[in-house]
Design an enzyme around this catalytic site. Structure first.
Site, PDB file in Angstrom:
ATOM      1  N   GLY A   1      39.828  23.249  44.862  1.00  0.00           N
ATOM      2  CA  GLY A   1      40.886  22.251  44.923  1.00  0.00           C
ATOM      3  C   GLY A   1      42.007  22.664  45.859  1.00  0.00           C
ATOM      4  O   GLY A   1      41.848  23.571  46.678  1.00  0.00           O
TER       5      GLY A   1
ATOM      6  N   PRO B   1      37.844  22.527  41.432  1.00  0.00           N
ATOM      7  CA  PRO B   1      39.183  23.105  41.424  1.00  0.00           C
ATOM      8  C   PRO B   1      39.323  24.211  40.384  1.00  0.00           C
ATOM      9  O   PRO B   1      38.786  24.115  39.275  1.00  0.00           O
ATOM     10  CB  PRO B   1      40.083  21.916  41.057  1.00  0.00           C
ATOM     11  CG  PRO B   1      39.207  20.994  40.289  1.00  0.00           C
ATOM     12  CD  PRO B   1      37.818  21.178  40.808  1.00  0.00           C
TER      13      PRO B   1
ATOM     14  N   ARG C   1      47.325  40.318  42.019  1.00  0.00           N
ATOM     15  CA  ARG C   1      47.530  39.478  43.212  1.00  0.00           C
ATOM     16  C   ARG C   1      48.594  40.000  44.169  1.00  0.00           C
ATOM     17  O   ARG C   1      48.378  40.000  45.374  1.00  0.00           O
ATOM     18  CB  ARG C   1      47.811  38.023  42.805  1.00  0.00           C
ATOM     19  CG  ARG C   1      46.676  37.397  41.972  1.00  0.00           C
ATOM     20  CD  ARG C   1      46.797  35.883  41.833  1.00  0.00           C
ATOM     21  NE  ARG C   1      46.479  35.218  43.072  1.00  0.00           N
ATOM     22  CZ  ARG C   1      47.358  34.748  43.922  1.00  0.00           C
ATOM     23  NH1 ARG C   1      48.651  34.786  43.620  1.00  0.00           N
ATOM     24  NH2 ARG C   1      46.982  34.215  45.050  1.00  0.00           N
TER      25      ARG C   1
ATOM     26  N   CYS D   1      49.956  54.597  38.129  1.00  0.00           N
ATOM     27  CA  CYS D   1      50.271  55.703  39.041  1.00  0.00           C
ATOM     28  C   CYS D   1      49.749  55.446  40.444  1.00  0.00           C
ATOM     29  O   CYS D   1      48.799  56.092  40.896  1.00  0.00           O
ATOM     30  CB  CYS D   1      49.702  56.994  38.487  1.00  0.00           C
ATOM     31  SG  CYS D   1      50.395  57.324  36.877  1.00  0.00           S
ATOM     32  N   GLU D   2      50.328  54.463  41.110  1.00  0.00           N
ATOM     33  CA  GLU D   2      49.987  54.139  42.494  1.00  0.00           C
ATOM     34  C   GLU D   2      51.213  53.472  43.110  1.00  0.00           C
ATOM     35  O   GLU D   2      51.833  52.638  42.467  1.00  0.00           O
ATOM     36  CB  GLU D   2      48.863  53.089  42.562  1.00  0.00           C
ATOM     37  CG  GLU D   2      47.566  53.538  42.006  1.00  0.00           C
ATOM     38  CD  GLU D   2      46.386  53.150  42.891  1.00  0.00           C
ATOM     39  OE1 GLU D   2      46.578  52.857  44.085  1.00  0.00           O
ATOM     40  OE2 GLU D   2      45.283  53.157  42.351  1.00  0.00           O
TER      41      GLU D   2
ATOM     42  N   TYR E   1      43.597  33.368  38.396  1.00  0.00           N
ATOM     43  CA  TYR E   1      43.292  34.664  39.014  1.00  0.00           C
ATOM     44  C   TYR E   1      44.277  35.748  38.542  1.00  0.00           C
ATOM     45  O   TYR E   1      44.657  36.628  39.310  1.00  0.00           O
ATOM     46  CB  TYR E   1      43.287  34.532  40.542  1.00  0.00           C
ATOM     47  CG  TYR E   1      42.370  33.434  41.036  1.00  0.00           C
ATOM     48  CD1 TYR E   1      40.985  33.548  40.869  1.00  0.00           C
ATOM     49  CD2 TYR E   1      42.868  32.269  41.621  1.00  0.00           C
ATOM     50  CE1 TYR E   1      40.133  32.536  41.290  1.00  0.00           C
ATOM     51  CE2 TYR E   1      42.019  31.250  42.038  1.00  0.00           C
ATOM     52  CZ  TYR E   1      40.652  31.389  41.869  1.00  0.00           C
ATOM     53  OH  TYR E   1      39.805  30.392  42.283  1.00  0.00           O
TER      54      TYR E   1
HETATM   55  N1  LLP Z   1      34.356  26.968  44.452  1.00  0.00           N
HETATM   56  C1  LLP Z   1      33.965  28.107  45.057  1.00  0.00           C
HETATM   57  C2  LLP Z   1      32.597  28.198  45.566  1.00  0.00           C
HETATM   58  C3  LLP Z   1      34.869  29.182  45.191  1.00  0.00           C
HETATM   59  O1  LLP Z   1      34.473  30.293  45.803  1.00  0.00           O
HETATM   60  C4  LLP Z   1      36.193  29.064  44.683  1.00  0.00           C
HETATM   61  C5  LLP Z   1      37.145  30.172  44.779  1.00  0.00           C
HETATM   62  C6  LLP Z   1      36.544  27.852  44.037  1.00  0.00           C
HETATM   63  C7  LLP Z   1      35.607  26.827  43.959  1.00  0.00           C
HETATM   64  C8  LLP Z   1      37.890  27.630  43.436  1.00  0.00           C
HETATM   65  O2  LLP Z   1      38.893  27.529  44.396  1.00  0.00           O
HETATM   66  P1  LLP Z   1      40.389  27.117  43.975  1.00  0.00           P
HETATM   67  O3  LLP Z   1      40.368  25.694  43.520  1.00  0.00           O
HETATM   68  O4  LLP Z   1      40.811  28.035  42.883  1.00  0.00           O
HETATM   69  O5  LLP Z   1      41.190  27.311  45.210  1.00  0.00           O
HETATM   70  N2  LLP Z   1      41.373  35.733  43.684  1.00  0.00           N
HETATM   71  C9  LLP Z   1      41.942  34.915  44.730  1.00  0.00           C
HETATM   72  C10 LLP Z   1      41.232  33.580  44.833  1.00  0.00           C
HETATM   73  C11 LLP Z   1      39.752  33.702  45.100  1.00  0.00           C
HETATM   74  C12 LLP Z   1      39.070  32.362  45.226  1.00  0.00           C
HETATM   75  C13 LLP Z   1      37.604  32.508  45.332  1.00  0.00           C
HETATM   76  N3  LLP Z   1      36.861  31.290  45.321  1.00  0.00           N
HETATM   77  C14 LLP Z   1      43.414  34.729  44.458  1.00  0.00           C
HETATM   78  O6  LLP Z   1      43.918  35.299  43.487  1.00  0.00           O
HETATM   79  O7  LLP Z   1      44.117  34.088  45.229  1.00  0.00           O
END
Ligand code: LLP
Length: 415
Positions: free
Chosen positions: A240, A276, A314, A345-346, A374
């Site tokens: 999303g 999303p 993050r 400790c970093e 996340y």
């Molecule tokens: N579909 C697929 C195939 C994906 O790889 C992802 C996210 C989504 C949907 C969902 O996307 P969103 O709607 O949440 O933008 N850890 C990172 C974000 C990694 C996203 C990976 N893929 C962060 O904390 O920003």
């Protein structure tokens, strides 16, 4: 859509629950989510498709707490999973298997079998060898696997490099220039039904133009595949919209984005799908933490809190900005410029650097904002820190959605 948290008489609330009360009862660090915020965002997606046939598959990776999944399953959401573990969670939470799509570049044999046996809606297949494996496992189980190839449309998402996925240089999907050949060769597979196309160009897009560009390329692909006689029924556009993390960030509108893509899909006899994650849960949640100490090293002020990079990675991993605000606001305290850091400790363990924020003192509670996506899912036990509790708020009620881990939990399964 706005944040889920607000001050009432200088005290921070999620819905009708005062967050100091949650912290007192549940302890800190602690994630707190608003169910109303999650549901209203889901409804914004759902409503904006209008008459266009659609399915919203919540990206489980963003926040996979059972209570969060359960909330969405109840209103009919589908789910986008990327592992057997996420499939297990979704099913436990009451998801309809026929609403689940399985993404990811490295599905194992066991995961594919588990998904086939569970009767998921479709695999989003990322390579020809994976397609061959799905075919052989489906044959053995005497099943038909519905598949959409994940296409790499070669569109620049202009987001953080770690979460950008739609360029040729990335490991994801099958190059849009080569994918027609793959569809063609796959016609001979007897246990695979190639019914759809899918893509995902990246996450945290604050400008939706690249998503629209990607949709145009995918629609043209659908037309070419159909002209070649393939029965393509669905188009999945992936994640999303992004969310604002700091004042001044653009705030992409869920409604406008969905209306735009629905307009493009109208009259094409195509099931439009989105996955999303962030935009459903990020702004629904905060991470509560207590200030342990203040200290000064040279010219630098440090606010040491009881949440750390193991709880919310993050900032360390993506240089992400999360607003940090006091749970009890007191204008007389003034403001400081400080690093907000945890006990790990970093030197990479920080939640904010050189941040202008309220002059919070030891014992005070702070909320690390926009932490519903996340956040907990990326947490770890680094430094043998038990993982945080999670709480779900609904109106004036709240419940513990995940207990804080204990020291015993830390060593479970170890000798
Ligand atoms: N579909 C697929 C195939 C994906 O790889 C992802 C996210 C989504 C949907 C969902 O996307 P969103 O709607 O949440 O933008 N850890 C990172 C974000 C990694 C996203 C990976 N893929 C962060 O904390 O920003």
């Amino acid at each position: 859509m706005g944040k889920a948290w607000e001050y009432r008489n200088n005290l921070l609330y999620l819905e009708d629950v005062a967050l100091d009360e949650v912290a007192e009862r549940v302890g800190t660090p602690c994630y707190v989510y608003s169910s109303q915020a999650i549901l209203s965002r889901y409804e914004a997606y759902d409503r904006s498709f209008g008459e266009v046939p659609h399915r919203i598959c919540y990206a489980v990776k963003a926040n996979s707490n059972l209570s969060v999944l359960g909330l969405l399953a109840k209103v009919g959401a589908g789910f986008d999973i990327v592992s057997g573990g996420e499939l297990f969670r979704a099913l436990r939470a009451g998801a309809n298997p026929a609403s689940i799509v399985f993404s990811g570049v490295g599905k194992t044999r066991e995961e594919i079998e588990y998904a086939l046996e569970s009767g998921i809606h479709a695999f989003h297949c990322e390579s020809e060898p994976e397609l061959a494996l799905i075919e052989s496992l489906a044959a053995r189980l005497n099943k038909q696997a519905r598949v959409a190839l994940r296409v790499n449309p070669d569109v620049d998402a202009s987001t953080h490099p770690y979460i950008s996925t739609g360029l040729k240089e990335h490991k994801f999907g099958i190059d849009i220039g080569e994918v027609e050949g793959v569809y063609d060769r796959a016609r001979s597979l007897r246990h695979v039904r190639l019914e759809g196309v899918s893509c995902h160009i990246g996450s945290q897009l604050l400008n939706v133009d690249p998503l629209l560009e990607s949709m145009d390329r995918m629609l043209a692909l659908v037309e070419r595949l159909r002209a070649a006689g393939l029965p393509i029924q669905s188009l999945d556009l992936g994640g999303g919209v992004g969310v604002p993390y700091q004042p001044g960030d653009p705030e992409p509108s869920i409604e406008e984005f969905i209306e735009k893509i629905s307009q493009k899909a109208k009259g094409r006899n195509l099931m439009l799908m989105v996955e999303p994650g962030r935009s459903l849960v990020a702004e629904a949640g905060v991470l509560l933490s207590r200030v342990l100490y203040r200290k000064r090293n040279g010219a630098k002020d440090f606010i040491i809190v009881d949440a750390a990079m193991n709880d919310l990675i993050r900032p360390s991993l993506y240089q992400a900005h999360h607003e940090i605000i006091p749970v009890r606001r007191d204008e007389r305290r003034g403001a400081v410029v400080a690093d907000v850091v945890g006990p790990v400790c970093e030197s990479g363990d920080f939640l904010a650097r050189n941040r202008h924020l309220a002059n919070v003192l030891p014992g005070d509670l702070v909320a690390i904002c926009t932490a519903g996506a996340y956040g907990f899912v990326l947490s770890s036990n680094y430094n043998s820190r038990p993982r945080a509790a999670e709480v779900l708020v609904a109106g004036a009620q709240y419940k513990i959605a995940r207990q804080r881990e204990s020291y015993e939990d830390l060593i479970r399964g170890e000798q």
